[in-house]
Motif scaffolding. Structure first.
Motif, short mmCIF file in Angstrom:
data_model
loop_
_atom_site.label_atom_id
_atom_site.label_comp_id
_atom_site.label_asym_id
_atom_site.label_seq_id
_atom_site.Cartn_x
_atom_site.Cartn_y
_atom_site.Cartn_z
N LYS A 127 12.23 -24.78 -11.92
CA LYS A 127 10.89 -25.38 -11.95
C LYS A 127 9.98 -24.58 -12.88
CE LYS A 127 7.28 -27.06 -8.85
NZ LYS A 127 6.85 -27.16 -7.46
N THR A 128 10.09 -23.25 -12.80
CA THR A 128 9.26 -22.39 -13.66
C THR A 128 9.61 -22.61 -15.13
OG1 THR A 128 9.13 -20.73 -11.91
CG2 THR A 128 8.59 -20.00 -14.12
N LYS A 129 10.90 -22.69 -15.44
CA LYS A 129 11.32 -22.94 -16.82
C LYS A 129 10.77 -24.28 -17.30
CE LYS A 129 15.61 -20.30 -17.08
NZ LYS A 129 17.07 -20.40 -17.20
N ARG A 130 10.88 -25.30 -16.46
CA ARG A 130 10.38 -26.63 -16.83
C ARG A 130 8.88 -26.59 -17.07
NH1 ARG A 130 8.24 -30.40 -13.79
NH2 ARG A 130 8.94 -29.51 -11.86
N LEU A 131 8.16 -25.89 -16.16
CA LEU A 131 6.70 -25.78 -16.34
C LEU A 131 6.36 -24.99 -17.59
CD1 LEU A 131 5.55 -25.16 -12.64
CD2 LEU A 131 5.22 -27.23 -14.01
N CYS A 132 7.16 -23.94 -17.88
CA CYS A 132 6.92 -23.15 -19.09
C CYS A 132 7.14 -24.00 -20.34
CB CYS A 132 7.82 -21.91 -19.12
SG CYS A 132 7.29 -20.62 -18.00
N VAL A 133 8.22 -24.79 -20.31
CA VAL A 133 8.50 -25.67 -21.46
C VAL A 133 7.37 -26.68 -21.62
CG1 VAL A 133 10.04 -27.49 -22.31
CG2 VAL A 133 10.99 -25.36 -21.42
N GLU A 134 6.92 -27.28 -20.52
CA GLU A 134 5.83 -28.26 -20.58
C GLU A 134 4.56 -27.59 -21.10
OE1 GLU A 134 5.38 -30.08 -16.74
OE2 GLU A 134 7.37 -31.00 -16.80
N ALA A 135 4.26 -26.40 -20.57
CA ALA A 135 3.05 -25.68 -21.00
C ALA A 135 3.17 -25.32 -22.47
CB ALA A 135 2.84 -24.44 -20.14
N SER A 136 4.36 -24.91 -22.85
CA SER A 136 4.56 -24.53 -24.26
C SER A 136 4.34 -25.73 -25.17
CB SER A 136 5.98 -23.97 -24.43
OG SER A 136 6.26 -23.74 -25.77
N LEU A 137 4.86 -26.89 -24.75
CA LEU A 137 4.67 -28.10 -25.54
C LEU A 137 3.19 -28.49 -25.61
CD1 LEU A 137 7.74 -30.26 -24.40
CD2 LEU A 137 7.38 -29.14 -26.61
N LYS A 138 2.51 -28.37 -24.50
CA LYS A 138 1.07 -28.69 -24.48
C LYS A 138 0.30 -27.74 -25.40
CE LYS A 138 0.76 -30.84 -19.93
NZ LYS A 138 0.25 -30.74 -18.58
N ILE A 139 0.64 -26.46 -25.30
CA ILE A 139 -0.04 -25.47 -26.15
C ILE A 139 0.25 -25.76 -27.62
CG2 ILE A 139 -0.05 -23.02 -26.81
CD1 ILE A 139 0.39 -22.36 -23.83
N TYR A 140 1.48 -26.08 -27.91
CA TYR A 140 1.86 -26.38 -29.29
C TYR A 140 1.14 -27.63 -29.78
CZ TYR A 140 4.66 -27.41 -33.38
OH TYR A 140 5.06 -27.70 -34.66
N ASP A 141 1.10 -28.66 -28.90
CA ASP A 141 0.39 -29.88 -29.29
C ASP A 141 -1.08 -29.59 -29.54
OD1 ASP A 141 2.67 -31.40 -29.12
OD2 ASP A 141 2.22 -32.21 -27.11
N LYS A 142 -1.76 -28.81 -28.72
CA LYS A 142 -3.18 -28.47 -28.92
C LYS A 142 -3.36 -27.64 -30.18
CE LYS A 142 -5.06 -28.94 -24.38
NZ LYS A 142 -6.10 -28.54 -23.53
N TYR A 143 -2.43 -26.72 -30.39
CA TYR A 143 -2.50 -25.88 -31.59
C TYR A 143 -2.36 -26.75 -32.84
CZ TYR A 143 -1.26 -22.42 -35.09
OH TYR A 143 -1.21 -21.67 -36.24
N THR A 144 -1.39 -27.65 -32.76
CA THR A 144 -1.16 -28.55 -33.89
C THR A 144 -2.39 -29.42 -34.12
OG1 THR A 144 1.18 -28.63 -33.28
CG2 THR A 144 0.44 -30.27 -34.83
N GLN A 145 -2.97 -29.90 -33.04
CA GLN A 145 -4.18 -30.73 -33.20
C GLN A 145 -5.32 -29.91 -33.78
OE1 GLN A 145 -4.95 -32.35 -29.35
NE2 GLN A 145 -3.30 -33.88 -29.47
N GLN A 146 -5.45 -28.66 -33.35
CA GLN A 146 -6.51 -27.80 -33.89
C GLN A 146 -6.27 -27.54 -35.37
OE1 GLN A 146 -6.58 -24.23 -31.58
NE2 GLN A 146 -7.88 -25.11 -29.96
N GLN A 147 -5.05 -27.31 -35.72
CA GLN A 147 -4.74 -27.06 -37.12
C GLN A 147 -5.03 -28.30 -37.97
OE1 GLN A 147 -4.02 -24.17 -38.60
NE2 GLN A 147 -4.27 -23.23 -36.59
N LEU A 148 -4.67 -29.45 -37.45
CA LEU A 148 -4.95 -30.69 -38.17
C LEU A 148 -6.45 -30.91 -38.26
CD1 LEU A 148 -2.25 -33.18 -36.85
CD2 LEU A 148 -2.43 -32.22 -39.13
N GLY A 149 -7.12 -30.60 -37.20
CA GLY A 149 -8.59 -30.75 -37.19
C GLY A 149 -9.23 -29.83 -38.20
N LYS A 150 -8.75 -28.62 -38.36
CA LYS A 150 -9.30 -27.67 -39.33
C LYS A 150 -9.00 -28.16 -40.74
CE LYS A 150 -9.16 -23.41 -36.67
NZ LYS A 150 -8.61 -22.08 -36.59
N GLN A 151 -7.78 -28.66 -40.92
CA GLN A 151 -7.42 -29.16 -42.26
C GLN A 151 -8.28 -30.37 -42.62
OE1 GLN A 151 -3.26 -29.97 -42.27
NE2 GLN A 151 -2.70 -27.81 -42.55
N ASN A 152 -8.51 -31.24 -41.64
CA ASN A 152 -9.35 -32.41 -41.91
C ASN A 152 -10.77 -31.99 -42.19
OD1 ASN A 152 -7.30 -34.23 -41.62
ND2 ASN A 152 -7.69 -34.66 -39.46
#
Length: 159
Positions: A127-152
């Motif tokens: 469960k912890t691994k699954r939550l870590c993977v989900e959190a990691s994906l969410k963090i990556y998605d937010k980071y990617t969105q922030q990077q796209l937002g900065k580029q825009n």
């Protein structure tokens, strides 16, 4: 019974046996002498001699009885002691066996509890691994969105 006492009793027994053999020899010599003299007419003496021989044999046997009783009592005591030792050892082994059975039962219960805990930990780890993977994906998605937002912002802001 010490070895010395045993030897003394053995010596007494041998003396009695020798005495009995000497009496039997003397009796047989008397019978032989009686027949050798062909004095068969004196039947009363012969019967008396036979009765005396039987009496001597009975008396010799009676003398043996106390020694035989003593030996039997000694053997009885020895066997009783040996039996008592076996009983004590048996009780010790039974107690040991019960103690070991109880320890095995305790260890078996502990093992079952540890297995339950291990299963719970494995489930928690998954469960912890699954939550870590989900959190990691969410963090990556937010980071990617922030990077796209900065580029825009840089691209739109520079126009």
């Amino acid at each position: 019974m010490s070895k010395q006492e045993q030897r003394m009793k053995r010596l007494e027994k041998l003396k009695r046996d020798l005495e009995m053999m000497n009496k039997e020899r003397d009796e047989l010599r008397g019978i032989l002498a009686h027949y050798a003299n062909r004095d068969l007419n004196n039947r009363t003496n012969f019967e008396n001699m036979m009765l005396e021989m039987q009496h001597d044999q009975v008396m010799t046997d009676l003398k043996k009885i106390p020694q035989e009783i003593s030996e039997a009592l000694y053997k009885c005591k020895e066997l009783s002691k040996e039996n008592q030792l076996y009983c004590i050892r048996n009780c010790q082994l039974l107690t040991e066996s019960l103690h070991i059975k109880n320890q095995v039962k305790i260890l078996w219960n502990e093992n079952r509890q540890l297995l339950r805990e291990q299963i719970a930990l494995e489930e928690c780890t998954k469960k912890t691994k699954r939550l870590c993977v989900e959190a990691s994906l969410k963090i990556y998605d937010k980071y990617t969105q922030q990077q796209l937002g900065k580029q825009n912002t840089v691209v739109h802001g520079g126009e």
